[in-house]
Motif scaffolding. Structure first.
Motif, PDB file in Angstrom:
ATOM      1  N   TRP A 138      52.159  49.008  11.914  1.00  0.00           N
ATOM      2  CA  TRP A 138      53.089  49.076  13.039  1.00  0.00           C
ATOM      3  C   TRP A 138      53.534  50.515  13.307  1.00  0.00           C
ATOM      4  O   TRP A 138      54.590  50.750  13.878  1.00  0.00           O
ATOM      5  N   GLY A 139      52.713  51.478  12.897  1.00  0.00           N
ATOM      6  CA  GLY A 139      53.053  52.873  13.146  1.00  0.00           C
ATOM      7  C   GLY A 139      52.291  53.416  14.337  1.00  0.00           C
ATOM      8  O   GLY A 139      52.559  53.074  15.474  1.00  0.00           O
ATOM      9  N   PHE A 140      51.316  54.275  14.058  1.00  0.00           N
ATOM     10  CA  PHE A 140      50.537  54.869  15.135  1.00  0.00           C
ATOM     11  C   PHE A 140      49.553  53.856  15.731  1.00  0.00           C
ATOM     12  O   PHE A 140      49.010  53.008  15.029  1.00  0.00           O
ATOM     13  N   LYS A 141      49.342  53.993  17.046  1.00  0.00           N
ATOM     14  CA  LYS A 141      48.271  53.281  17.727  1.00  0.00           C
ATOM     15  C   LYS A 141      47.603  54.254  18.686  1.00  0.00           C
ATOM     16  O   LYS A 141      48.284  55.028  19.365  1.00  0.00           O
ATOM     17  N   TRP A 194      54.391  52.768  23.862  1.00  0.00           N
ATOM     18  CA  TRP A 194      54.415  52.579  22.410  1.00  0.00           C
ATOM     19  C   TRP A 194      55.187  53.726  21.756  1.00  0.00           C
ATOM     20  O   TRP A 194      54.883  54.892  21.971  1.00  0.00           O
ATOM     21  N   TYR A 200      56.014  55.062  18.099  1.00  0.00           N
ATOM     22  CA  TYR A 200      55.603  54.898  16.708  1.00  0.00           C
ATOM     23  C   TYR A 200      56.755  54.996  15.720  1.00  0.00           C
ATOM     24  O   TYR A 200      56.615  54.619  14.547  1.00  0.00           O
ATOM     25  N   SER A 214      59.592  54.097  13.514  1.00  0.00           N
ATOM     26  CA  SER A 214      60.000  52.787  13.016  1.00  0.00           C
ATOM     27  C   SER A 214      61.477  52.501  13.208  1.00  0.00           C
ATOM     28  O   SER A 214      61.905  51.348  13.198  1.00  0.00           O
ATOM     29  N   LEU A 239      59.547  49.835  18.901  1.00  0.00           N
ATOM     30  CA  LEU A 239      58.134  50.179  19.036  1.00  0.00           C
ATOM     31  C   LEU A 239      57.626  49.869  20.442  1.00  0.00           C
ATOM     32  O   LEU A 239      56.820  50.615  20.998  1.00  0.00           O
TER      33      LEU A 239
END
Length: 526
Positions: free
Chosen positions: A98-101, A147, A149, A151, A155
């Motif tokens: 659930w961090g970088f995309k 988005w 990133y 936390s 998000l």
């Protein structure tokens, strides 16, 4: 009165975007890591649908080599303006955690829905689920979710709007965050519409699982502020686990030539045994209406999806039934077949070298994200039988070919022909559940067999393999296995796709040993 039975697009067909051009309806759906990219179905009556196009069918448009499972093509948006079809999509390069995309958004165009589509125009990478809106003043606008990133932040940071220049073929001006979402959260899947002087923003919220929902907001100005529908969500299954259609969300709307309104949406159908959606995320449709105070509602009232929906007042239009057996007599793959991440060139697959056969040249293993010689089709019914006939002469244990049922590189069942130092040519089963491998299961010698017939029967969560020397006397191999592991409910990774069944060949020695498949048959059962 005639009715539409849901889902209208069974099996892995999520994130629908619906469009009407004249008397023709089209729905585009996500394909993720499967190639070619984006499925487009066609209907004349909203009841009967036919797969007619895959717009992203060459590497210059879509290169997914190395893409992760459930990466690739997310949430296409199909629109039409001034004689041109527009298709916007995300190519997702990383999805872990659930961090970088890394989500890159592109636009392709065509003058015919089944014709050649352009090479892509890059738009942005700020988030996923891009959508194109054609305003009545000629302006064109892109919305996508943003988005974040970090936390300690949201998000899903809202829906951003930016103008698109047709002349410059790029986004212009600065993006504006027009909607931060409702209290449901996880705001994504935006679509803009204009009706009776209002801009309506439809979003998907609650996540694409059992809490999924469709929400609406409206504004007199495209940049907002947006007023949230006081009765949100306008569609959801989240409060009723008894509904046949669960996961209802991620929607798109359309009107008919005579002014009726419908909404297509994502859904899933859990099986009674364990609640897993073995057919993946599917597409359903609901009849809608506009209220006097300007909100969009289900015609039958409330916000729960129905399986049986009144059909529009249009002539019924049935399509010719698809043949159940593919004999590989054409030089092109049947439209229902897909490959993983890339098209298979002559160095991996050939329909020409041995006419009437599909030749697969062994490449990397089933866990590869690069070069897999694998051709498969969606499972679209709870009960089906799939069969094939293969000729394959392996020289060593690193060469194998056969019939595969798979969800992704982490979850599959594979009835494969290979070679064992003691048995010689043999047949057995390899399986994986969340990357835990069981191999090989029940090796059986078939030395001297030329043609080998392979079969699988699936009955909800029960999967059984068979083999035969003559296509008449079928011998079961292995035990009855759990087909429900081929579902997003079971996958421990990001699971957004669905179960496939198909044929494949591997040669991990690097010698490109080939297998010849005479035919492939897929039969749905009641």
């Amino acid at each position: 009165m005639s009715y539409i039975n849901n889902p209208i697009l069974p099996g892995f067909n999520p994130d629908p975007s619906i469009l009407r051009v004249g008397d023709d309806f089209y729905v585009a759906t996500s394909t993720f890591e499967w190639f070619p990219g984006v499925q487009i179905h066609h209907s004349k009556d909203l009841i009967h649908w036919k797969l007619v196009a895959h717009p992203l069918n060459r590497v210059s448009q879509l290169d997914m080599i190395g893409n992760p499972c459930s990466g690739g093509v997310w949430a296409p948006c199909l629109t039409y303006s001034d004689g041109i079809f527009y298709l916007i999509f995300t190519d997702t390069k990383s999805v872990d955690g659930w961090g970088f995309k890394d989500t890159h958004n592109y636009l392709v165009t065509a003058t015919e829905i089944t014709g050649e589509w352009s090479d892509p125009i890059y738009l942005n990478s700020s988030g996923f689920d891009p959508s194109l809106f054609h305003d009545d003043d000629g302006g064109k606008w892109i919305v996508n979710m943003l988005w974040d990133y970090r936390s300690n932040k949201n998000l899903f940071a809202g829906i951003v709007l930016q103008e698109y220049s047709v002349k410059e073929k790029r986004l212009i001006g600065k993006p504006v965050n027009i909607f931060e979402g409702s209290s449901i959260g996880i705001t994504e899947g935006p679509h803009l519409y204009k009706y009776n002087g209002y801009y309506y923003l439809m979003t998907a919220e609650g996540g694409t699982g059992l809490h999924h929902a469709v929400t609406m907001a409206r504004s007199r100005h495209i940049t907002g502020p947006y007023e949230i529908d006081p009765e949100n969500p306008i569609l959801t299954s989240r409060f009723d686990p008894t509904l046949a259609l669960q996961k209802a969300g991620h929607a798109s709307i359309v009107d008919t030539p005579n002014g009726e309104w419908y909404m297509v949406h994502l859904c899933g159908r859990p099986i009674p045994a364990n609640g897993r959606c073995i057919l993946g995320r599917e597409t359903a449709i609901q009849k809608m209406l506009w209220t006097e105070d300007g909100w969009f509602r289900l015609e039958h009232g409330g916000n729960k999806p129905q399986v049986k929906v009144p059909a529009p007042k249009l002539p019924e239009h049935k399509w010719e039934a698809e043949p159940v057996r593919e004999d590989f007599d054409s030089e092109r793959l049947n439209i229902h077949f897909a490959t993983l991440r890339i098209p298979l060139g002559e160095n991996m697959m050939s329909l020409k070298e041995r006419p009437g056969f599909l030749r697969l040249k062994g490449k990397e293993s089933l866990i590869s994200t690069h070069k897999q010689s694998l051709v498969a089709r969606r499972q679209q019914a709870f009960k089906y039988t799939a069969s094939t006939c293969v000729e394959f002469e392996p020289d060593n244990f690193q060469q194998m070919a056969g019939l595969v049922c798979l969800y992704d590189r982490q979850n599959f069942y594979y009835l494969r022909i290979s070679y064992d130092e003691e048995l010689g040519k043999c047949i057995g089963i390899i399986s994986a559940q969340n990357m835990v491998f069981n191999q090989p299961i029940q090796e059986v010698a078939i030395e001297g067999w030329g043609k080998i017939y392979l079969r699988v029967t699936v009955d909800f969560d029960r999967l059984q393999f068979y083999y035969s020397k003559n296509e008449e006397d079928w011998i079961p191999i292995g035990s009855v296995m759990d087909a429900s592991t081929l579902s997003d409910n079971f996958s421990e990774g990001m699971g957004f796709t669905g179960a496939f069944v198909g044929i494949c060949c591997q040669d991990m020695s690097g010698n490109d040993k080939h297998a010849d498949f005479d035919w492939f048959e897929y039969v749905e059962r009641e």
